[in-house]
Design a protein around this motif. Structure first.
Motif, PDB file in Angstrom:
ATOM      1  N   LEU A  43       0.797  -1.019  -0.118  1.00 19.67           N
ATOM      2  CA  LEU A  43      -0.030  -0.040   0.160  1.00 19.67           C
ATOM      3  C   LEU A  43       0.890   1.091  -0.120  1.00 19.67           C
ATOM      4  O   LEU A  43       0.531   2.133  -0.900  1.00 19.67           O
ATOM      5  CB  LEU A  43      -0.910   0.036   1.181  1.00 19.67           C
ATOM      6  N   VAL A  44       1.920   1.388   1.037  1.00 19.35           N
ATOM      7  CA  VAL A  44       2.736   2.580   0.680  1.00 19.35           C
ATOM      8  C   VAL A  44       3.446   2.528  -0.456  1.00 19.35           C
ATOM      9  O   VAL A  44       3.662   3.735  -0.744  1.00 19.35           O
ATOM     10  CB  VAL A  44       3.766   2.407   2.069  1.00 19.35           C
ATOM     11  N   ALA A  45       4.142   1.496  -0.865  1.00 21.65           N
ATOM     12  CA  ALA A  45       4.532   1.576  -2.317  1.00 21.65           C
ATOM     13  C   ALA A  45       3.673   2.160  -3.326  1.00 21.65           C
ATOM     14  O   ALA A  45       4.007   2.985  -4.281  1.00 21.65           O
ATOM     15  CB  ALA A  45       5.204   0.231  -2.634  1.00 21.65           C
ATOM     16  N   GLY A  46       2.580   1.663  -3.415  1.00 16.45           N
ATOM     17  CA  GLY A  46       1.567   2.011  -4.350  1.00 16.45           C
ATOM     18  C   GLY A  46       1.261   3.635  -3.997  1.00 16.45           C
ATOM     19  O   GLY A  46       1.095   4.546  -4.976  1.00 16.45           O
ATOM     20  N   LEU A  47       1.324   4.114  -2.956  1.00 19.25           N
ATOM     21  CA  LEU A  47       1.038   5.639  -2.497  1.00 19.25           C
ATOM     22  C   LEU A  47       2.133   6.438  -3.205  1.00 19.25           C
ATOM     23  O   LEU A  47       1.801   7.389  -3.876  1.00 19.25           O
ATOM     24  CB  LEU A  47       0.981   5.751  -1.024  1.00 19.25           C
ATOM     25  N   ALA A  48       3.301   5.949  -2.804  1.00 18.45           N
ATOM     26  CA  ALA A  48       4.571   6.692  -3.368  1.00 18.45           C
ATOM     27  C   ALA A  48       4.648   6.702  -4.803  1.00 18.45           C
ATOM     28  O   ALA A  48       4.664   7.723  -5.375  1.00 18.45           O
ATOM     29  CB  ALA A  48       5.811   6.087  -2.759  1.00 18.45           C
ATOM     30  N   HIS A 101       7.397  -2.105  -5.715  1.00 15.78           N
ATOM     31  CA  HIS A 101       6.193  -2.531  -5.999  1.00 15.78           C
ATOM     32  C   HIS A 101       5.929  -3.974  -6.631  1.00 15.78           C
ATOM     33  O   HIS A 101       5.133  -4.651  -6.009  1.00 15.78           O
ATOM     34  CB  HIS A 101       5.191  -1.504  -6.707  1.00 15.78           C
ATOM     35  N   ASN A 102       6.725  -4.150  -7.594  1.00 15.32           N
ATOM     36  CA  ASN A 102       6.730  -5.390  -8.169  1.00 15.32           C
ATOM     37  C   ASN A 102       7.373  -6.539  -7.627  1.00 15.32           C
ATOM     38  O   ASN A 102       6.656  -7.795  -7.534  1.00 15.32           O
ATOM     39  CB  ASN A 102       7.328  -5.339  -9.805  1.00 15.32           C
ATOM     40  N   LEU A 103       8.258  -6.218  -6.772  1.00 19.73           N
ATOM     41  CA  LEU A 103       8.790  -7.394  -5.993  1.00 19.73           C
ATOM     42  C   LEU A 103       7.868  -7.664  -4.806  1.00 19.73           C
ATOM     43  O   LEU A 103       7.595  -8.999  -4.664  1.00 19.73           O
ATOM     44  CB  LEU A 103       9.993  -6.963  -5.525  1.00 19.73           C
ATOM     45  N   LEU A 104       7.212  -6.731  -4.297  1.00 20.78           N
ATOM     46  CA  LEU A 104       6.164  -7.157  -3.154  1.00 20.78           C
ATOM     47  C   LEU A 104       4.963  -8.031  -4.041  1.00 20.78           C
ATOM     48  O   LEU A 104       4.426  -8.928  -3.173  1.00 20.78           O
ATOM     49  CB  LEU A 104       5.441  -5.819  -2.602  1.00 20.78           C
ATOM     50  N   GLN A 158      -5.899  -6.027  -5.626  1.00 21.01           N
ATOM     51  CA  GLN A 158      -6.439  -4.935  -6.172  1.00 21.01           C
ATOM     52  C   GLN A 158      -7.275  -4.027  -5.199  1.00 21.01           C
ATOM     53  O   GLN A 158      -6.994  -2.739  -5.395  1.00 21.01           O
ATOM     54  CB  GLN A 158      -7.770  -5.421  -6.963  1.00 21.01           C
ATOM     55  N   MET A 159      -7.495  -4.326  -4.058  1.00 18.97           N
ATOM     56  CA  MET A 159      -8.031  -3.699  -3.127  1.00 18.97           C
ATOM     57  C   MET A 159      -7.092  -2.776  -2.264  1.00 18.97           C
ATOM     58  O   MET A 159      -7.255  -1.670  -2.106  1.00 18.97           O
ATOM     59  CB  MET A 159      -9.078  -4.289  -1.995  1.00 18.97           C
ATOM     60  N   VAL A 160      -5.880  -3.181  -1.850  1.00 18.48           N
ATOM     61  CA  VAL A 160      -5.020  -2.634  -1.456  1.00 18.48           C
ATOM     62  C   VAL A 160      -4.042  -1.916  -2.049  1.00 18.48           C
ATOM     63  O   VAL A 160      -3.760  -0.800  -2.070  1.00 18.48           O
ATOM     64  CB  VAL A 160      -3.894  -3.794  -0.580  1.00 18.48           C
ATOM     65  N   ASP A 161      -3.831  -2.317  -3.483  1.00 17.69           N
ATOM     66  CA  ASP A 161      -2.850  -1.503  -4.425  1.00 17.69           C
ATOM     67  C   ASP A 161      -3.669  -0.814  -5.352  1.00 17.69           C
ATOM     68  O   ASP A 161      -3.378   0.515  -5.287  1.00 17.69           O
ATOM     69  CB  ASP A 161      -2.260  -2.838  -5.300  1.00 17.69           C
ATOM     70  N   ALA A 162      -4.643  -1.260  -6.179  1.00 18.27           N
ATOM     71  CA  ALA A 162      -4.969  -0.541  -7.268  1.00 18.27           C
ATOM     72  C   ALA A 162      -6.102   0.547  -6.726  1.00 18.27           C
ATOM     73  O   ALA A 162      -6.002   1.895  -7.010  1.00 18.27           O
ATOM     74  CB  ALA A 162      -5.866  -1.401  -8.251  1.00 18.27           C
ATOM     75  N   LEU A 163      -6.984   0.173  -5.749  1.00 16.89           N
ATOM     76  CA  LEU A 163      -7.968   1.247  -5.537  1.00 16.89           C
ATOM     77  C   LEU A 163      -7.354   2.358  -4.750  1.00 16.89           C
ATOM     78  O   LEU A 163      -7.759   3.471  -4.760  1.00 16.89           O
ATOM     79  CB  LEU A 163      -9.003   0.600  -4.442  1.00 16.89           C
ATOM     80  N   TRP A 164      -6.289   2.178  -3.933  1.00 13.40           N
ATOM     81  CA  TRP A 164      -5.728   3.072  -3.095  1.00 13.40           C
ATOM     82  C   TRP A 164      -4.905   4.085  -4.231  1.00 13.40           C
ATOM     83  O   TRP A 164      -5.077   5.158  -3.953  1.00 13.40           O
ATOM     84  CB  TRP A 164      -4.491   2.383  -2.103  1.00 13.40           C
ATOM     85  N   TYR A 165      -4.239   3.465  -5.174  1.00 13.32           N
ATOM     86  CA  TYR A 165      -3.469   4.073  -6.270  1.00 13.32           C
ATOM     87  C   TYR A 165      -4.494   5.044  -6.985  1.00 13.32           C
ATOM     88  O   TYR A 165      -4.180   6.221  -7.195  1.00 13.32           O
ATOM     89  CB  TYR A 165      -3.124   3.195  -7.066  1.00 13.32           C
ATOM     90  N   ILE A 166      -5.894   4.590  -7.151  1.00  9.44           N
ATOM     91  CA  ILE A 166      -6.800   5.485  -7.845  1.00  9.44           C
ATOM     92  C   ILE A 166      -7.058   6.668  -6.949  1.00  9.44           C
ATOM     93  O   ILE A 166      -7.105   7.668  -7.449  1.00  9.44           O
ATOM     94  CB  ILE A 166      -8.098   4.532  -8.243  1.00  9.44           C
ATOM     95  N   VAL A 167      -7.424   6.084  -5.738  1.00 17.96           N
ATOM     96  CA  VAL A 167      -7.864   7.431  -4.750  1.00 17.96           C
ATOM     97  C   VAL A 167      -6.769   8.632  -4.601  1.00 17.96           C
ATOM     98  O   VAL A 167      -6.919   9.527  -4.777  1.00 17.96           O
ATOM     99  CB  VAL A 167      -8.023   6.801  -3.304  1.00 17.96           C
TER     100      VAL A 167
END
Length: 610
Positions: A43-48, A101-104, A158-167
């Motif tokens: 989630l943090v990696a997606g945010l950054a 992000h990809n490694l995680l 998708q919920m942790v990564d993609a949706l957070w990215y979208i928000v």
């Protein structure tokens, strides 16, 4: 580095006996809570990464504004630090965040979470009672375990990564628009309201239809696998058309329900395309109007246009992401129907290992009826003395095999109790109970593994010499040496096929007898153990069976009465009750049910002792 990330999730944790929750969100938490640290890092990696990507559009707008100064000798001197900052973020920080992000996701979560979930689900399901597996397709159960693990992982990522990215992406865009001019945010705000409204209307319906389609898919899978498993029956009875119709019904039902699901997807996609068109036109038109009034720069127009086109492109991805999430949730809900069922036959909390010193078996007023109204076994009492060999006799449906099933605790009694050397089998672990009882059944089912693996199921730590001795005593050595499977493996390494279909019935039975010889348990159950053997082979291994029974408590079932006539005692059952008991000679003299059954048979190779 790869191995370190791959080790973040333990695929084979300690299994548990607790029933998985039946609520969807609690079910997710049950499997996701142990790996929260990996999900948080993702989630943090997606945010950054989202912040960096939005910043790059801001860089683009800033560069356009810088170009408005025109060329000059001092351009790079004046803006060197700012340009280097942009280059550093683009060349160094963004690739590092993408790699992290990809490694995680790809090294830790994708292989780790799905396989961890499958492992835990399988270990729970495999402890279910025999009735659980008898009431469903094996293919559907396996399909649900495998698909639920995949869908759980996909929706969680998708919920942790993609949706957070979208928000983060949309929020950052609003902030950048507002920084240029608050009025510029209006088209995006209107679009967000419409977009959320569309999602709120479509997603619950898509979720419901995804669950219905997943259930239909499991049903079709179950029917197909059922046909493959029983392919010999399909071919022997020459009902290809009937079987195709049976599968066709399930596939047709799946197609109808799948179409209903995809109709919603098409409608949502169309409405979002309309909303996106208004977003792009509205934002560009408003930006040009504000620029014409001198309220925003050319860089702001570049930023706004680039971002809304990016959001337009992302909106389709968002739709498919949300659709995928709820389709996966539907699959998880479907899987929960199988996985989250409570185990019917459980070990007691303080269950101890069974210790057999003498081998006495005592059935005390037992009742059992498989959930039917009428009793299969009603109030039965039977004591088998240590080392005694009894034969269970009676017509089909008398309750003989049921008596063995409850002794093995494949089902729990409704009333009464069964004691082994004074220990209630309900108070000992199932594994230790079945470890002390050797069983040879009429329908011998072997694992689709090698001959050696099947034999070692009786005693995994057996030496090659012990294995060979058991095989020779079961008269199986001759055919094992000549076996060759489809991949060229020979002898003990040859694989036997699903349920042992590559072997004849007599060969399967001799492997089963060798396996029990190797196990050498103090209590022995023979349920039509020689029914698949012809008289010549049966005579050949009778001596081995006598050796196998020596010093053991034996309960033998046989419809061919000659095979058990010389047991110490014969127990005659009818309609779940014991109606006669005694030696062969005593029961013949009595002239009851056993005498009538004996009279209908021609006798066999085993002579009854007078």
């Amino acid at each position: 580095m790869f191995r370190w990330f791959e080790s973040l999730i333990d695929v084979f944790p300690k299994t548990e006996t607790k029933t998985p929750p039946r609520s969807v969100w609690r079910f997710y938490l049950h499997y996701l809570r142990p790996i929260w640290h990996v999900l948080l890092a993702t989630l943090v990696a997606g945010l950054a990464l989202a912040l960096v990507e939005v910043a790059m559009f801001d860089f683009l707008g800033r560069i356009v504004d810088l170009l408005a100064e025109g060329p000059g000798a001092g351009f790079f001197q004046r803006h060197a630090n700012e340009l280097l900052w942009m280059a550093g973020i683009t060349l160094l920080l963004r690739p590092l965040l993408v790699a992290l992000h990809n490694l995680l996701v790809n090294q830790a979560i994708v292989p780790g979470l799905s396989n961890r979930s499958r492992w835990l689900m399988h270990n729970y399901v495999v402890r279910q009672s025999l009735a659980f597996f008898q009431n469903d397709f094996a293919g559907r159960i396996a399909n649900r375990v495998m698909q639920t693990g995949t869908s759980l992982r996909e929706s969680a990522v998708q919920m942790v990564d993609a949706l957070w990215y979208i928000v983060v992406y949309t929020g950052s865009a609003l902030w950048l628009f507002a920084r240029a001019d608050p009025v510029l945010t209006l088209p995006l705000l209107v679009w967000l309201v419409v977009y959320v409204a569309l999602m709120a209307w479509f997603v619950p319906r898509m979720k419901e239809r995804a669950w219905i389609a997943s259930d239909a898919r499991s049903k079709a899978m179950g029917r197909i696998v059922d046909g493959y498993t029983n392919i010999a029956t399909l071919k022997l009875f020459a009902h290809a058309g009937r079987e195709q119709a049976y599968v066709r019904d399930a596939v047709e039902e799946l197609a109808v329900k799948h179409r209903r699901q995809t109709r919603m997807t098409t409608a949502l996609d169309t409405w979002i395309a309309v909303a996106n068109g208004f977003l792009i036109v509205g934002t560009c038109a408003l930006a040009l109007w504000l620029w014409n009034r001198g309220q925003v720069s050319v860089g702001a127009i570049t930023l706004a246009t680039g971002l809304v086109i990016r959001i337009h492109n992302m909106s389709g991805w968002i739709m498919w992401t949300v659709n995928g999430i709820f389709e996966d949730i539907g699959t998880v809900q479907d899987g929960m129907q199988t996985i989250s069922q409570p185990v019917q036959v459980r070990d007691a909390a303080d269950a101890r290992a069974l210790v057999v010193t003498r081998g006495e078996v005592d059935f005390q007023r037992i009742h059992f009826h498989y959930g039917k109204r009428g009793g299969v076994i009603v109030g039965l009492d039977l004591q088998v003395r240590p080392g005694e060999k009894i034969g269970l006799v009676g017509p089909s449906g008398a309750g003989k095999s049921t008596l063995v099933n409850v002794l093995l605790r494949l089902y729990d009694l409704e009333q009464g109790r069964i004691l082994i050397d004074g220990q209630d089998i309900a108070d000992v672990t199932q594994e230790s109970l079945r470890g002390q009882i050797g069983v040879v059944t009429q329908d011998t089912s072997l694992l689709h593994r090698s001959i050696r693996d099947n034999l070692l199921y009786g005693r995994p730590d057996a030496t090659p010499e012990q294995l060979q001795a058991a095989v020779e005593r079961a008269r199986a050595a001759s055919f094992i040496d000549s076996l060759v499977d489809g991949e060229g493996r020979r002898g003990y390494d040859a694989h036997v096929g699903e349920r042992g279909v590559k072997l004849s019935g007599g060969q399967r039975q001799r492997i089963a007898i060798a396996r029990v010889l190797l196990k050498d348990a103090p209590i022995l159950v023979l349920d039509e153990a020689t029914s698949a053997l012809d008289s010549e082979v049966e005579a050949a291994i009778q001596e081995s069976l006598d050796d196998l029974m020596a010093g053991k408590t034996v309960i033998a079932i046989a419809h061919r009465l000659s095979t058990i006539a010389r047991m110490d005692r014969l127990v005659v059952m009818d309609r779940g009750a014991i109606v006669e008991s005694g030696t062969h000679a005593e029961l013949i003299a009595h002239g009851g049910l056993y005498a009538r059954l004996w009279a209908r048979q021609t006798g066999g190779f085993v002579a009854a002792d007078a």
